[in-house]
Write a protein that holds these residues in place. Structure first.
Motif, PDB file in Angstrom:
ATOM      1  N   LYS A 196      -8.063  -0.798 -39.055  1.00 58.03           N
ATOM      2  CA  LYS A 196      -7.371  -2.071 -38.857  1.00 58.03           C
ATOM      3  C   LYS A 196      -6.014  -2.053 -39.538  1.00 58.03           C
ATOM      4  CE  LYS A 196      -7.959  -7.084 -39.386  1.00 58.03           C
ATOM      5  NZ  LYS A 196      -8.882  -8.147 -39.863  1.00 58.03           N
ATOM      6  N   SER A 197      -5.967  -1.540 -40.764  1.00 57.06           N
ATOM      7  CA  SER A 197      -4.707  -1.433 -41.496  1.00 57.06           C
ATOM      8  C   SER A 197      -3.749  -0.474 -40.795  1.00 57.06           C
ATOM      9  CB  SER A 197      -4.983  -0.960 -42.922  1.00 57.06           C
ATOM     10  OG  SER A 197      -3.780  -0.765 -43.632  1.00 57.06           O
ATOM     11  N   PHE A 198      -4.282   0.641 -40.281  1.00 56.39           N
ATOM     12  CA  PHE A 198      -3.437   1.627 -39.579  1.00 56.39           C
ATOM     13  C   PHE A 198      -2.802   1.018 -38.343  1.00 56.39           C
ATOM     14  CE2 PHE A 198      -3.272   4.659 -36.038  1.00 56.39           C
ATOM     15  CZ  PHE A 198      -2.313   5.538 -36.515  1.00 56.39           C
ATOM     16  N   PHE A 199      -3.588   0.356 -37.513  1.00 65.89           N
ATOM     17  CA  PHE A 199      -3.048  -0.227 -36.281  1.00 65.89           C
ATOM     18  C   PHE A 199      -2.028  -1.328 -36.587  1.00 65.89           C
ATOM     19  CE2 PHE A 199      -6.641   1.881 -34.277  1.00 65.89           C
ATOM     20  CZ  PHE A 199      -6.089   2.289 -33.068  1.00 65.89           C
ATOM     21  N   LYS A 200      -2.289  -2.093 -37.625  1.00 69.63           N
ATOM     22  CA  LYS A 200      -1.340  -3.132 -38.028  1.00 69.63           C
ATOM     23  C   LYS A 200      -0.024  -2.511 -38.478  1.00 69.63           C
ATOM     24  CE  LYS A 200      -0.711  -6.979 -41.262  1.00 69.63           C
ATOM     25  NZ  LYS A 200      -1.334  -7.756 -42.378  1.00 69.63           N
ATOM     26  N   ALA A 201      -0.107  -1.469 -39.297  1.00 68.57           N
ATOM     27  CA  ALA A 201       1.105  -0.808 -39.800  1.00 68.57           C
ATOM     28  C   ALA A 201       1.914  -0.181 -38.670  1.00 68.57           C
ATOM     29  CB  ALA A 201       0.725   0.254 -40.834  1.00 68.57           C
ATOM     30  N   GLU A 202       1.233   0.298 -37.628  1.00 67.99           N
ATOM     31  CA  GLU A 202       1.915   0.932 -36.506  1.00 67.99           C
ATOM     32  C   GLU A 202       2.391  -0.070 -35.467  1.00 67.99           C
ATOM     33  OE1 GLU A 202       2.826   3.951 -36.222  1.00 67.99           O
ATOM     34  OE2 GLU A 202       1.831   4.778 -37.978  1.00 67.99           O
ATOM     35  N   GLY A 203       2.053  -1.339 -35.648  1.00 68.64           N
ATOM     36  CA  GLY A 203       2.471  -2.356 -34.691  1.00 68.64           C
ATOM     37  C   GLY A 203       1.752  -2.268 -33.363  1.00 68.64           C
ATOM     38  N   LEU A 204       0.534  -1.722 -33.363  1.00 71.75           N
ATOM     39  CA  LEU A 204      -0.243  -1.580 -32.133  1.00 71.75           C
ATOM     40  C   LEU A 204      -1.204  -2.756 -31.982  1.00 71.75           C
ATOM     41  CD1 LEU A 204      -1.030   2.224 -32.471  1.00 71.75           C
ATOM     42  CD2 LEU A 204       0.730   1.159 -31.047  1.00 71.75           C
ATOM     43  N   THR A 205      -1.406  -3.181 -30.751  1.00 66.22           N
ATOM     44  CA  THR A 205      -2.169  -4.402 -30.479  1.00 66.22           C
ATOM     45  C   THR A 205      -3.619  -4.121 -30.125  1.00 66.22           C
ATOM     46  OG1 THR A 205      -1.407  -4.339 -28.176  1.00 66.22           O
ATOM     47  CG2 THR A 205      -0.124  -5.679 -29.738  1.00 66.22           C
ATOM     48  N   ALA A 206      -4.219  -3.120 -30.715  1.00 65.14           N
ATOM     49  CA  ALA A 206      -5.621  -2.800 -30.430  1.00 65.14           C
ATOM     50  C   ALA A 206      -6.532  -3.904 -30.968  1.00 65.14           C
ATOM     51  CB  ALA A 206      -5.987  -1.460 -31.059  1.00 65.14           C
ATOM     52  N   LYS A 207      -7.612  -4.135 -30.247  1.00 61.58           N
ATOM     53  CA  LYS A 207      -8.599  -5.125 -30.649  1.00 61.58           C
ATOM     54  C   LYS A 207      -9.761  -4.432 -31.375  1.00 61.58           C
ATOM     55  CE  LYS A 207      -7.664  -8.085 -26.630  1.00 61.58           C
ATOM     56  NZ  LYS A 207      -8.266  -8.703 -25.425  1.00 61.58           N
ATOM     57  N   GLU A 208     -10.484  -5.224 -32.162  1.00 64.70           N
ATOM     58  CA  GLU A 208     -11.624  -4.670 -32.884  1.00 64.70           C
ATOM     59  C   GLU A 208     -12.864  -4.712 -32.006  1.00 64.70           C
ATOM     60  OE1 GLU A 208     -13.626  -4.779 -37.326  1.00 64.70           O
ATOM     61  OE2 GLU A 208     -12.031  -6.192 -36.792  1.00 64.70           O
ATOM     62  N   TYR A 209     -13.548  -3.586 -31.913  1.00 65.87           N
ATOM     63  CA  TYR A 209     -14.758  -3.476 -31.090  1.00 65.87           C
ATOM     64  C   TYR A 209     -15.980  -3.797 -31.944  1.00 65.87           C
ATOM     65  CZ  TYR A 209     -18.527  -1.253 -28.415  1.00 65.87           C
ATOM     66  OH  TYR A 209     -19.690  -1.008 -27.741  1.00 65.87           O
ATOM     67  N   LYS A 210     -16.897  -4.587 -31.379  1.00 67.34           N
ATOM     68  CA  LYS A 210     -18.156  -4.908 -32.055  1.00 67.34           C
ATOM     69  C   LYS A 210     -19.347  -4.331 -31.288  1.00 67.34           C
ATOM     70  CE  LYS A 210     -16.297  -7.503 -35.320  1.00 67.34           C
ATOM     71  NZ  LYS A 210     -16.339  -7.127 -36.750  1.00 67.34           N
ATOM     72  N   SER A 211     -19.412  -4.615 -29.994  1.00 68.07           N
ATOM     73  CA  SER A 211     -20.507  -4.105 -29.166  1.00 68.07           C
ATOM     74  C   SER A 211     -20.168  -4.334 -27.701  1.00 68.07           C
ATOM     75  CB  SER A 211     -21.834  -4.800 -29.520  1.00 68.07           C
ATOM     76  OG  SER A 211     -21.752  -6.179 -29.222  1.00 68.07           O
ATOM     77  N   GLY A 212     -21.022  -3.806 -26.840  1.00 67.63           N
ATOM     78  CA  GLY A 212     -20.829  -4.013 -25.409  1.00 67.63           C
ATOM     79  C   GLY A 212     -19.833  -3.042 -24.804  1.00 67.63           C
ATOM     80  N   ARG A 213     -19.219  -3.477 -23.715  1.00 65.45           N
ATOM     81  CA  ARG A 213     -18.283  -2.626 -22.983  1.00 65.45           C
ATOM     82  C   ARG A 213     -16.895  -2.729 -23.602  1.00 65.45           C
ATOM     83  NH1 ARG A 213     -17.362  -0.409 -17.872  1.00 65.45           N
ATOM     84  NH2 ARG A 213     -15.166  -0.520 -17.237  1.00 65.45           N
TER      85      ARG A 213
END
Length: 406
Positions: A196-213
């Motif tokens: 989460k910290s890495f994606f934030k620092a890189e300015g990337l808009t990835a979402k956090e996966y919990k389960s499912g598709r």
């Protein structure tokens, strides 16, 4: 590597480089009287240092040690040899002098990039004592900013009356941060907060996966356990990969390899630990887009120091399918293991990696934590920043994986 001999010679060169630099440290300090090169054992199971083989044949290029045993040369010492472009290394210059050279000289320092373009030059008046002083500091604390990616050469010449008396050099490897071309939509699964910290620092808009598709083009697995959701014969994640997306496993690799083997996606037959002390082992790579901007088709040496120190996890997978990009070997095991592989699955692919990328990312987080740490913030930030410079290699490797998912 066209032949096995060229591969094993390159592995031996890593030990020779290490021994050479250690010899240099011994000689420049003018204090220590001698140094014994470790690794002359000829027993089959006690030959970990890699200097000679069981028959006492040299295992690397002797020129790598010979340059550091010369009777006279300038030793260029850099406090950082791996860093990001735009960063700065501090250079000190010593003379190794067993020929009783003495007098006043000019130290001519030049810095050139990998295209042989001059980037910096400076002339410094210095004095050489000679006599019994076989190692001597000539000049300390010269800052050298590096703006170009790849290898930069720092050369120092000792000049008197317009003639070069002796010289020396060293290399810096700089990584250009490159996040261009990463798909806009992707996800990460990680309970540690590191991704989460890495994606934030890189300015990337990835979402956090919990389960499912999963959603988007990629899913990066960090500290996250495999799940069985959806079709019992497959999983939601594997069906999503099958449709043309990319699963990347960069942490908790053993559990995910076993999980994917149960689904008959990986032909995985266990993990090999590269033991950390005394025992040997190393990684080597082929040429591949996953290593763009990083050394390729080579045995890992000082450029990949972020994966090699004793506090790092060093493991390989017994993986019998897919394309191996980075392989590894370990002492006492006559087998080659995978440290980074790409395995096709349907129209998509799975990237599985045992290189300790997570430590590179977590050490990068130290700077963020340090900045809010009250009176200790300044020193903590300096320490974290120093640790993070070489970790740019691991961070860029993960960015390359993300780009490879498109």
């Amino acid at each position: 590597f066209p032949t096995v001999d060229q591969l094993t010679l390159s592995m031996g060169n890593v030990a020779y480089y290490y021994q050479g630099r250690t010899i240099e440290n011994i000689r420049i300090n003018n204090t220590i009287d001698g140094y014994a090169i470790n690794g002359w054992e000829s027993m089959k199971l006690e030959n970990h240092s890699g200097v000679v083989d069981n028959y006492r044949n040299l295992k690397g290029d002797p020129a790598l040690i010979a340059r550091y045993t010369a009777p006279l040369y300038v030793a260029v010492k850099l406090n950082r040899k791996v860093m990001a472009t735009g960063d700065t290394s501090i250079a000190d210059f010593y003379i190794v002098n067993t020929v009783n050279l003495k007098g006043s000289f000019d130290l001519q320092v030049t810095v050139t990039d990998n295209q042989q373009q001059l980037r910096f030059t400076k002339k410094i008046p210095v004095a050489v004592s000679g006599g019994t002083r076989y190692g001597e500091l000539l000049y300390a604390g010269l800052p050298l900013a590096v703006s170009t990616a790849g290898y930069t050469t720092v050369e120092a010449r000792l000049i008197q009356n317009g003639k070069t008396v002796t010289k020396g050099d060293d290399l810096i490897f700089a990584v250009a941060h490159d996040a261009a071309g990463i798909p806009a939509e992707g996800m990460f699964a990680d309970t540690s907060g590191i991704l989460k910290s890495f994606f934030k620092a890189e300015g990337l808009t990835a979402k956090e996966y919990k389960s499912g598709r999963p959603e988007g083009k990629y899913l990066v697995i960090g500290a996250f356990q495999p799940q069985q959701t959806g079709n019992q014969l497959v999983t939601d994640i594997l069906e999503w990969v099958n449709e043309g997306n990319t699963l990347m496993v960069v942490q908790n690799t053993d559990a995910w390899a076993a999980h994917l083997a149960q689904k008959e996606v990986l032909d995985y037959r266990g993990t090999k630990e590269l033991r950390t002390t005394w025992y040997g082992g190393n990684f080597f790579s082929r040429e591949h887009a996953l290593l763009n901007g990083l050394p390729q088709a080579s045995v890992f040496n000082w450029e990949y120091q972020c994966f090699a120190t004793y506090n790092k996890s060093r493991r390989g997978l017994r993986l019998f399918n897919g394309e191996t990009v980075v392989a590894c070997v370990a002492d006492h095991a006559k087998e080659v293991y995978s440290a980074l592989s790409v395995v096709p699955h349907g129209r998509g692919k799975i990237i599985i990696c045992t290189l300790d990328i997570f430590s590179c990312l977590s050490e990068g987080m130290q700077k963020e934590r340090a900045e809010g740490d009250g009176e200790n913030a300044a020193m903590n930030t300096i320490n974290a920043s120093s640790a993070n410079r070489a970790n740019i290699v691991g961070r860029q490797l993960l960015l390359n994986m993300l780009k490879f998912s498109k």
